[in-house]
Design a protein around this motif. Structure first.
Motif, PDB file in Angstrom:
ATOM      1  N   THR A   1       0.912  -1.347  -0.169  1.00 44.87           N
ATOM      2  CA  THR A   1      -0.194   0.195  -0.279  1.00 44.87           C
ATOM      3  C   THR A   1       0.918   1.332   0.556  1.00 44.87           C
ATOM      4  O   THR A   1       2.174   1.414   0.726  1.00 44.87           O
ATOM      5  CB  THR A   1      -0.689   0.232   1.258  1.00 44.87           C
ATOM      6  OG1 THR A   1      -0.413  -0.057   2.384  1.00 44.87           O
ATOM      7  CG2 THR A   1      -1.644  -1.489   1.263  1.00 44.87           C
ATOM      8  N   HIS A   2       0.482   2.552  -0.140  1.00 44.52           N
ATOM      9  CA  HIS A   2       0.827   4.008  -0.591  1.00 44.52           C
ATOM     10  C   HIS A   2      -0.031   4.730  -0.489  1.00 44.52           C
ATOM     11  O   HIS A   2      -1.670   4.116  -0.767  1.00 44.52           O
ATOM     12  CB  HIS A   2       1.700   3.898  -1.913  1.00 44.52           C
ATOM     13  CG  HIS A   2       2.882   2.653  -2.664  1.00 44.52           C
ATOM     14  ND1 HIS A   2       4.078   2.688  -1.673  1.00 44.52           N
ATOM     15  CD2 HIS A   2       2.894   1.665  -3.084  1.00 44.52           C
ATOM     16  CE1 HIS A   2       4.877   1.870  -2.243  1.00 44.52           C
ATOM     17  NE2 HIS A   2       3.699   1.204  -2.495  1.00 44.52           N
ATOM     18  N   ARG A   3       0.258   5.703  -0.265  1.00 43.83           N
ATOM     19  CA  ARG A   3      -1.050   7.155  -0.640  1.00 43.83           C
ATOM     20  C   ARG A   3      -1.653   7.305  -1.756  1.00 43.83           C
ATOM     21  O   ARG A   3      -2.864   7.170  -1.512  1.00 43.83           O
ATOM     22  CB  ARG A   3      -0.301   8.277  -0.009  1.00 43.83           C
ATOM     23  CG  ARG A   3      -1.282   9.664  -0.200  1.00 43.83           C
ATOM     24  CD  ARG A   3      -0.327  10.848   0.496  1.00 43.83           C
ATOM     25  NE  ARG A   3       0.275  11.010  -1.205  1.00 43.83           N
ATOM     26  CZ  ARG A   3       1.373  11.780  -0.877  1.00 43.83           C
ATOM     27  NH1 ARG A   3       1.023  13.050  -0.163  1.00 43.83           N
ATOM     28  NH2 ARG A   3       1.337  12.545  -2.511  1.00 43.83           N
ATOM     29  N   ASP A   4      -1.282   6.851  -2.523  1.00 48.42           N
ATOM     30  CA  ASP A   4      -1.879   7.404  -3.940  1.00 48.42           C
ATOM     31  C   ASP A   4      -2.477   6.463  -4.712  1.00 48.42           C
ATOM     32  O   ASP A   4      -3.420   6.769  -5.622  1.00 48.42           O
ATOM     33  CB  ASP A   4      -0.961   8.007  -4.715  1.00 48.42           C
ATOM     34  CG  ASP A   4      -0.486   9.796  -4.440  1.00 48.42           C
ATOM     35  OD1 ASP A   4      -1.871   9.944  -3.839  1.00 48.42           O
ATOM     36  OD2 ASP A   4       0.581  10.134  -4.157  1.00 48.42           O
ATOM     37  N   PHE A   5      -1.528   5.160  -4.255  1.00 47.48           N
ATOM     38  CA  PHE A   5      -2.164   3.648  -5.302  1.00 47.48           C
ATOM     39  C   PHE A   5      -1.491   2.580  -4.870  1.00 47.48           C
ATOM     40  O   PHE A   5      -0.587   2.996  -3.619  1.00 47.48           O
ATOM     41  CB  PHE A   5      -1.480   3.557  -6.893  1.00 47.48           C
ATOM     42  CG  PHE A   5       0.395   3.852  -6.691  1.00 47.48           C
ATOM     43  CD1 PHE A   5       1.175   2.466  -6.518  1.00 47.48           C
ATOM     44  CD2 PHE A   5       1.008   5.469  -6.272  1.00 47.48           C
ATOM     45  CE1 PHE A   5       2.520   2.354  -6.072  1.00 47.48           C
ATOM     46  CE2 PHE A   5       2.735   5.061  -6.005  1.00 47.48           C
ATOM     47  CZ  PHE A   5       3.442   3.573  -6.500  1.00 47.48           C
ATOM     48  N   HIS A   6      -1.959   1.677  -4.580  1.00 46.48           N
ATOM     49  CA  HIS A   6      -1.387   0.153  -4.496  1.00 46.48           C
ATOM     50  C   HIS A   6      -1.042  -1.216  -5.247  1.00 46.48           C
ATOM     51  O   HIS A   6      -2.051  -0.869  -6.830  1.00 46.48           O
ATOM     52  CB  HIS A   6      -2.759  -0.348  -3.788  1.00 46.48           C
ATOM     53  CG  HIS A   6      -3.263   0.504  -2.105  1.00 46.48           C
ATOM     54  ND1 HIS A   6      -3.097   1.131  -1.864  1.00 46.48           N
ATOM     55  CD2 HIS A   6      -4.794   0.476  -1.767  1.00 46.48           C
ATOM     56  CE1 HIS A   6      -3.685   1.638  -0.467  1.00 46.48           C
ATOM     57  NE2 HIS A   6      -4.965   1.595  -0.532  1.00 46.48           N
ATOM     58  N   VAL A   7      -0.156  -1.351  -5.565  1.00 50.58           N
ATOM     59  CA  VAL A   7       0.192  -2.906  -6.028  1.00 50.58           C
ATOM     60  C   VAL A   7       0.317  -3.842  -5.431  1.00 50.58           C
ATOM     61  O   VAL A   7       0.179  -4.433  -4.500  1.00 50.58           O
ATOM     62  CB  VAL A   7       1.584  -2.668  -6.251  1.00 50.58           C
ATOM     63  CG1 VAL A   7       2.329  -3.737  -6.466  1.00 50.58           C
ATOM     64  CG2 VAL A   7       2.256  -0.951  -6.634  1.00 50.58           C
ATOM     65  N   ALA A   8      -0.934  -4.689  -6.085  1.00 50.58           N
ATOM     66  CA  ALA A   8      -1.994  -5.757  -5.624  1.00 50.58           C
ATOM     67  C   ALA A   8      -0.785  -6.972  -6.835  1.00 50.58           C
ATOM     68  O   ALA A   8      -0.441  -6.804  -7.502  1.00 50.58           O
ATOM     69  CB  ALA A   8      -3.311  -5.901  -5.980  1.00 50.58           C
ATOM     70  N   ALA A   9      -0.690  -8.104  -6.145  1.00 48.91           N
ATOM     71  CA  ALA A   9      -0.789  -9.229  -6.284  1.00 48.91           C
ATOM     72  C   ALA A   9      -1.466 -10.657  -6.330  1.00 48.91           C
ATOM     73  O   ALA A   9      -1.758 -10.915  -5.420  1.00 48.91           O
ATOM     74  CB  ALA A   9       1.165  -9.640  -5.949  1.00 48.91           C
ATOM     75  N   ALA A  10      -1.497 -11.069  -7.311  1.00 49.48           N
ATOM     76  CA  ALA A  10      -3.113 -12.922  -7.098  1.00 49.48           C
ATOM     77  C   ALA A  10      -1.634 -13.869  -7.319  1.00 49.48           C
ATOM     78  O   ALA A  10      -1.281 -14.215  -8.386  1.00 49.48           O
ATOM     79  CB  ALA A  10      -3.418 -12.545  -8.544  1.00 49.48           C
ATOM     80  N   LEU A  11      -1.414 -14.531  -6.541  1.00 49.18           N
ATOM     81  CA  LEU A  11      -0.856 -16.202  -6.185  1.00 49.18           C
ATOM     82  C   LEU A  11      -1.980 -17.444  -6.408  1.00 49.18           C
ATOM     83  O   LEU A  11      -3.445 -16.846  -5.218  1.00 49.18           O
ATOM     84  CB  LEU A  11      -0.612 -15.917  -5.182  1.00 49.18           C
ATOM     85  CG  LEU A  11       1.152 -15.476  -4.634  1.00 49.18           C
ATOM     86  CD1 LEU A  11       0.968 -13.940  -5.261  1.00 49.18           C
ATOM     87  CD2 LEU A  11       2.421 -15.665  -3.653  1.00 49.18           C
TER      88      LEU A  11
ATOM     89  N   VAL B   1       2.764 -17.430  -9.316  1.00 47.58           N
ATOM     90  CA  VAL B   1       2.251 -15.893  -9.869  1.00 47.58           C
ATOM     91  C   VAL B   1       1.355 -15.826 -10.681  1.00 47.58           C
ATOM     92  O   VAL B   1       1.807 -16.457 -11.404  1.00 47.58           O
ATOM     93  CB  VAL B   1       3.762 -14.826  -9.572  1.00 47.58           C
ATOM     94  CG1 VAL B   1       2.481 -13.281  -9.754  1.00 47.58           C
ATOM     95  CG2 VAL B   1       4.817 -14.672  -8.355  1.00 47.58           C
ATOM     96  N   LEU B   2      -0.074 -15.028 -10.425  1.00 48.49           N
ATOM     97  CA  LEU B   2      -1.593 -14.757 -11.408  1.00 48.49           C
ATOM     98  C   LEU B   2      -0.639 -13.942 -12.569  1.00 48.49           C
ATOM     99  O   LEU B   2      -1.029 -13.849 -13.372  1.00 48.49           O
ATOM    100  CB  LEU B   2      -2.792 -15.748 -10.788  1.00 48.49           C
ATOM    101  CG  LEU B   2      -2.509 -16.823 -10.106  1.00 48.49           C
ATOM    102  CD1 LEU B   2      -3.961 -16.988  -9.952  1.00 48.49           C
ATOM    103  CD2 LEU B   2      -2.549 -17.929 -11.376  1.00 48.49           C
ATOM    104  N   GLY B   3      -0.293 -13.003 -11.127  1.00 47.28           N
ATOM    105  CA  GLY B   3      -0.343 -11.544 -11.968  1.00 47.28           C
ATOM    106  C   GLY B   3      -0.240 -10.620 -11.136  1.00 47.28           C
ATOM    107  O   GLY B   3      -0.769 -10.770  -9.600  1.00 47.28           O
ATOM    108  N   THR B   4      -0.086  -9.445 -11.355  1.00 44.91           N
ATOM    109  CA  THR B   4       0.340  -8.067 -10.270  1.00 44.91           C
ATOM    110  C   THR B   4      -0.544  -6.988 -11.373  1.00 44.91           C
ATOM    111  O   THR B   4      -0.219  -7.124 -12.678  1.00 44.91           O
ATOM    112  CB  THR B   4       1.675  -8.178 -10.138  1.00 44.91           C
ATOM    113  OG1 THR B   4       2.332  -7.853 -11.479  1.00 44.91           O
ATOM    114  CG2 THR B   4       2.527  -9.278  -9.054  1.00 44.91           C
ATOM    115  N   ALA B   5      -1.193  -5.919 -10.238  1.00 41.80           N
ATOM    116  CA  ALA B   5      -1.230  -4.879 -11.241  1.00 41.80           C
ATOM    117  C   ALA B   5      -1.083  -3.668 -10.190  1.00 41.80           C
ATOM    118  O   ALA B   5      -1.369  -4.450  -9.061  1.00 41.80           O
ATOM    119  CB  ALA B   5      -2.642  -5.158 -11.762  1.00 41.80           C
ATOM    120  N   LEU B   6      -1.247  -2.541 -10.834  1.00 42.94           N
ATOM    121  CA  LEU B   6      -1.789  -1.419 -10.010  1.00 42.94           C
ATOM    122  C   LEU B   6      -2.518  -0.790 -10.485  1.00 42.94           C
ATOM    123  O   LEU B   6      -3.142  -0.947 -10.984  1.00 42.94           O
ATOM    124  CB  LEU B   6      -0.395  -0.046 -10.484  1.00 42.94           C
ATOM    125  CG  LEU B   6       0.148   1.217  -9.319  1.00 42.94           C
ATOM    126  CD1 LEU B   6       2.020   1.534  -9.857  1.00 42.94           C
ATOM    127  CD2 LEU B   6      -0.635   1.995 -10.028  1.00 42.94           C
TER     128      LEU B   6
END
Length: 363
Positions: A17-27, A33-38
């Motif tokens: 987590t961050h102030r303006d955006f979050h980076v997510a990962a799916a396992l 790792v199935l994928g990552t996204a912002l």
């Protein structure tokens, strides 16, 4: 011929987590790792993040870093969507040193910490009266610090003030000193040394008066909320609005997340932990972790009870007769106080945590 039944992939999420955006990962269930996204930190971004995770399959659990700060809103949104949220601590610094750090790596590490069982804590819901108490406590803490600073500056100015002014003020107690300085009158066109000192002392004294009034207002609010929310806690010997507020903030709006009194004792740093090595067995030491503000609140309760409660004095005397120092006896006492506090926490089944109507408890 036998056929295999297709099953939806079970997905574990991780979010850095961050102030303006979050980076997510799916396992997947094997840790692949199935994928990552912002995603942006907006209601639409939270919905998109959840929809993205569900696009890979059935979402079991999501590990979120910073559920008490940047990740608080996301954790609430996922909980409302009936997704299990686990609070994840920052990655180990030694691992970061060896493998480096990126937001994607941290998101994947958060998901794997959940799968490995290293992260198991349910985050605070932060959606009820305890969250309101936390806001009040934050303002009160900074106000008290500012008052102390202003009072120290007031005394420092008096030390270097002109002799006539210093002789008038140096023997006064704080209450009389603040009242006297706050009442000083200074002509707007007078820029003499004496006038400027009187002006400076007046501004500091009036600042202290405002901060004192602010503290009284905040304490009144905290007393009202804690009494309505946790009457059994406030009724305990040595527990006032300040200590009750601190302990409730530590437990959160959902104290049932702790599960057991031992969890609460560890959370407030009042639990023994094993310290065995080699042939030295059955040895324990004090847990020096946990919430130190809550631990200090337990210490204040213990000191009050030692001064006014006879059973507590008898307990301390017994421990001292066993060869323990006073500090060691107080540490033992804090362990018992932590148990009392846990049993006096509000029953979450009786409190509507999503309502700011504090006095209305369901029977």
């Amino acid at each position: 011929m036998a056929t295999m039944t297709s099953q939806r992939t079970r997905v574990t999420g991780g979010v850095d987590t961050h102030r303006d955006f979050h980076v997510a990962a799916a396992l997947d269930h094997l840790g692949g790792v199935l994928g990552t996204a912002l995603f942006p930190t907006t209601p639409a971004g939270y919905r998109a993040l959840l929809g993205w995770l569900r696009g890979f399959g059935q979402v079991d659990t999501v590990g979120v870093e910073g559920t008490g700060s940047y990740g608080a809103a996301l954790a609430r949104r996922l909980s409302l969507a009936d997704v299990a949220v686990i609070e994840v601590a920052r990655p180990n610094r030694q691992v970061r040193r060896r493998h480096g750090k990126t937001d994607v790596v941290d998101a994947i590490a958060a998901a794997r910490a959940v799968q490995a069982g290293d992260a198991r804590a349910t985050p605070k819901s932060q959606d009820g009266p305890v969250e309101a108490l936390r806001a009040l406590k934050m303002v009160q803490r900074s106000g008290r610090k500012a008052r102390t600073q202003a009072l120290n500056q007031l005394h420092a100015l008096i030390l270097t003030a002109p002799e006539e002014l210093r002789g008038r003020l140096r023997g006064l107690k704080n209450r009389d000193l603040i009242a006297t300085c706050a009442a000083f009158r200074v002509r707007a066109e007078d820029d003499s040394l004496a006038a400027i000192f009187r002006l400076s002392l007046r501004e500091l004294a009036q600042r202290i008066v405002v901060l004192q009034e602010q503290n009284r207002t905040l304490t009144t609010r905290m007393r009202r909320i804690t009494t309505a929310l946790a009457p059994a806690l406030v009724a305990k010997t040595g527990v006032g609005p300040d200590t009750a507020t601190t302990l409730l903030i530590t437990a959160g709006d959902n104290p049932d997340r702790l599960g057991h009194e031992k969890s609460f004792a560890a959370l407030v740093g009042a639990s023994p932990i094993p310290a065995n090595s080699g042939q030295t067995q059955k040895r324990f030491r004090l847990n020096r972790g946990g919430d130190r503000d809550a631990n200090a609140a337990l210490w204040r309760i213990a000191i009050v009870r030692m001064a006014s409660d006879q059973p507590t004095r008898d307990y301390i005397a017994k421990r001292r007769s066993e060869g323990k120092t006073k500090s060691e006896a107080i540490r033992c006492l804090k362990r018992y106080i932590a148990r009392e506090i846990y049993n006096a926490l509000p029953n979450q089944a009786l409190v509507d945590s999503r309502s700011i109507t504090y006095a209305r408890l369901r029977r």
